[in-house]
Design a protein around this motif. Structure first.
Motif, PDB file in Angstrom:
ATOM      1  N   GLY A  72       0.684  -1.168   0.064  1.00  0.00           N
ATOM      2  CA  GLY A  72      -0.005  -0.025  -0.079  1.00  0.00           C
ATOM      3  C   GLY A  72       0.943   1.400   0.063  1.00  0.00           C
ATOM      4  N   ARG A  73       2.210   1.092  -0.011  1.00  0.00           N
ATOM      5  CA  ARG A  73       2.956   2.379  -0.276  1.00  0.00           C
ATOM      6  C   ARG A  73       2.506   3.116  -1.294  1.00  0.00           C
ATOM      7  N   TRP A  74       2.341   4.503  -1.017  1.00  0.00           N
ATOM      8  CA  TRP A  74       2.129   5.469  -2.106  1.00  0.00           C
ATOM      9  C   TRP A  74       3.429   5.474  -2.976  1.00  0.00           C
ATOM     10  N   SER A  75       3.183   5.805  -4.354  1.00  0.00           N
ATOM     11  CA  SER A  75       4.414   6.046  -5.357  1.00  0.00           C
ATOM     12  C   SER A  75       4.523   7.436  -5.113  1.00  0.00           C
ATOM     13  N   ILE A  76       5.579   7.787  -4.211  1.00  0.00           N
ATOM     14  CA  ILE A  76       6.053   9.249  -3.750  1.00  0.00           C
ATOM     15  C   ILE A  76       6.767   9.779  -5.096  1.00  0.00           C
ATOM     16  N   PRO A  77       6.128  10.753  -5.573  1.00  0.00           N
ATOM     17  CA  PRO A  77       6.735  11.505  -6.867  1.00  0.00           C
ATOM     18  C   PRO A  77       8.481  11.549  -6.452  1.00  0.00           C
ATOM     19  N   GLY A  78       9.189  11.221  -7.161  1.00  0.00           N
ATOM     20  CA  GLY A  78      10.728  11.540  -7.032  1.00  0.00           C
ATOM     21  C   GLY A  78      11.188  10.464  -6.117  1.00  0.00           C
ATOM     22  N   ILE A  79      10.611   9.597  -5.258  1.00  0.00           N
ATOM     23  CA  ILE A  79      11.472   8.728  -4.333  1.00  0.00           C
ATOM     24  C   ILE A  79      10.791   7.424  -4.564  1.00  0.00           C
ATOM     25  N   PRO A  80      11.492   6.615  -5.499  1.00  0.00           N
ATOM     26  CA  PRO A  80      11.460   5.232  -5.644  1.00  0.00           C
ATOM     27  C   PRO A  80      11.712   4.350  -4.324  1.00  0.00           C
ATOM     28  N   GLY A  81      11.233   3.299  -4.128  1.00  0.00           N
ATOM     29  CA  GLY A  81      11.511   2.552  -2.869  1.00  0.00           C
ATOM     30  C   GLY A  81      10.606   1.750  -2.281  1.00  0.00           C
ATOM     31  N   TYR A  82      10.847   1.340  -1.205  1.00  0.00           N
ATOM     32  CA  TYR A  82       9.922   0.343  -0.498  1.00  0.00           C
ATOM     33  C   TYR A  82       9.651   0.563   1.057  1.00  0.00           C
ATOM     34  N   PHE A  83       8.547   0.196   1.387  1.00  0.00           N
ATOM     35  CA  PHE A  83       8.209   0.263   2.958  1.00  0.00           C
ATOM     36  C   PHE A  83       8.214  -1.205   3.383  1.00  0.00           C
ATOM     37  N   LEU A  84       9.069  -1.455   4.106  1.00  0.00           N
ATOM     38  CA  LEU A  84       9.219  -3.063   4.674  1.00  0.00           C
ATOM     39  C   LEU A  84       8.741  -3.240   5.901  1.00  0.00           C
ATOM     40  N   ASP A  85       7.813  -4.328   5.995  1.00  0.00           N
ATOM     41  CA  ASP A  85       7.349  -4.680   7.238  1.00  0.00           C
ATOM     42  C   ASP A  85       8.244  -5.605   7.957  1.00  0.00           C
ATOM     43  N   MET A  86       8.435  -5.306   9.354  1.00  0.00           N
ATOM     44  CA  MET A  86       9.206  -5.907  10.299  1.00  0.00           C
ATOM     45  C   MET A  86       8.224  -6.844  11.188  1.00  0.00           C
ATOM     46  N   GLY A  87       8.692  -7.918  11.791  1.00  0.00           N
ATOM     47  CA  GLY A  87       7.807  -8.814  12.720  1.00  0.00           C
ATOM     48  C   GLY A  87       7.194  -7.998  13.923  1.00  0.00           C
ATOM     49  N   SER A 139      17.058   8.247  -3.866  1.00  0.00           N
ATOM     50  CA  SER A 139      17.352   9.779  -4.340  1.00  0.00           C
ATOM     51  C   SER A 139      18.944  10.047  -4.537  1.00  0.00           C
ATOM     52  N   ASP A 140      19.009  10.679  -5.716  1.00  0.00           N
ATOM     53  CA  ASP A 140      20.146  11.270  -6.205  1.00  0.00           C
ATOM     54  C   ASP A 140      20.394  12.443  -5.906  1.00  0.00           C
ATOM     55  N   GLY A 141      21.147  12.963  -4.977  1.00  0.00           N
ATOM     56  CA  GLY A 141      21.275  14.361  -4.448  1.00  0.00           C
ATOM     57  C   GLY A 141      20.034  14.754  -3.717  1.00  0.00           C
ATOM     58  N   PRO A 142      19.783  16.176  -3.458  1.00  0.00           N
ATOM     59  CA  PRO A 142      18.446  16.454  -2.925  1.00  0.00           C
ATOM     60  C   PRO A 142      17.128  15.913  -3.456  1.00  0.00           C
ATOM     61  N   SER A 143      16.237  15.689  -2.423  1.00  0.00           N
ATOM     62  CA  SER A 143      15.119  15.044  -3.027  1.00  0.00           C
ATOM     63  C   SER A 143      14.103  16.149  -3.299  1.00  0.00           C
ATOM     64  N   PRO A 144      13.075  15.904  -4.115  1.00  0.00           N
ATOM     65  CA  PRO A 144      12.115  16.864  -4.297  1.00  0.00           C
ATOM     66  C   PRO A 144      11.296  17.618  -3.065  1.00  0.00           C
ATOM     67  N   TYR A 145      11.597  16.960  -1.967  1.00  0.00           N
ATOM     68  CA  TYR A 145      10.879  17.530  -0.757  1.00  0.00           C
ATOM     69  C   TYR A 145      12.070  18.310   0.228  1.00  0.00           C
ATOM     70  N   ALA A 146      13.150  18.293  -0.203  1.00  0.00           N
ATOM     71  CA  ALA A 146      14.113  18.906   0.467  1.00  0.00           C
ATOM     72  C   ALA A 146      13.835  20.479   0.644  1.00  0.00           C
TER      73      ALA A 146
END
Length: 159
Positions: A38-53, A63-70
């Motif tokens: 259910g992780r949103w596709s956050i514009p400019g930030i590919p990745g994963y949210f991984l569940d722990m037990g 992110s390569d360099g400053p993110s769009p949210y910096a």
């Protein structure tokens, strides 16, 4: 009065964009962590949210360099950080202002209607504070975020 921290929610790990798939494969295939689909596709930030037990997450943020949210030098929420949940984010924000603690904020980026406050500890570690029950960090507490996303909520693209 100190801020009331309720729970550890996630630890964020920044990586180059060209390593996102390899990191997802490593954390899922080697370490056996489940991906939060259910992780949103956050514009400019590919990745994963991984569940722990233990009902926490690891967030892999590309992110390569400053993110769009910096929000300037040293104010990039995609840096490595720890996220902690508070009972009342508005009261927490007021308390940080009262204590004259430097922080910055994001709204509606990582989950619907999620206000995130970012601050640094005395040695420069980045800390995120957010409202309990509004994030995706806990598998057992995703009803709010899932309902808002199902109703059409999308991430804010500008900080």
């Amino acid at each position: 009065m100190a801020i009331e921290i309720l729970e550890l929610h996630h630890h964020a790990v920044r990586m180059p964009i060209d390593k996102v798939e390899a990191m997802g494969t490593f954390y899922g295939g080697v370490l056996g962590l489940d991906t939060d689909a259910g992780r949103w596709s956050i514009p400019g930030i590919p990745g994963y949210f991984l569940d722990m037990g233990n009902d926490c997450q690891i967030h892999l943020l590309g992110s390569d360099g400053p993110s769009p949210y910096a929000q300037g030098p040293g104010k990039d929420p995609v840096e490595n950080h720890v996220a902690l949940a508070v009972r009342d984010i508005l009261a927490t924000e007021a308390e940080l202002l009262r204590m004259n603690v430097d922080f910055w904020k994001l709204d509606n980026v990582a989950a619907p209607e999620l206000k995130q406050l970012f601050l640094r500890d005395p040695v420069g570690n980045l800390i995120e504070l957010h409202q309990i029950g509004r994030c995706r960090c806990k598998r057992s507490d995703r009803a709010f975020a899932d309902a808002r996303a199902a109703a059409g909520a999308t991430p804010t693209t500008k900080s």
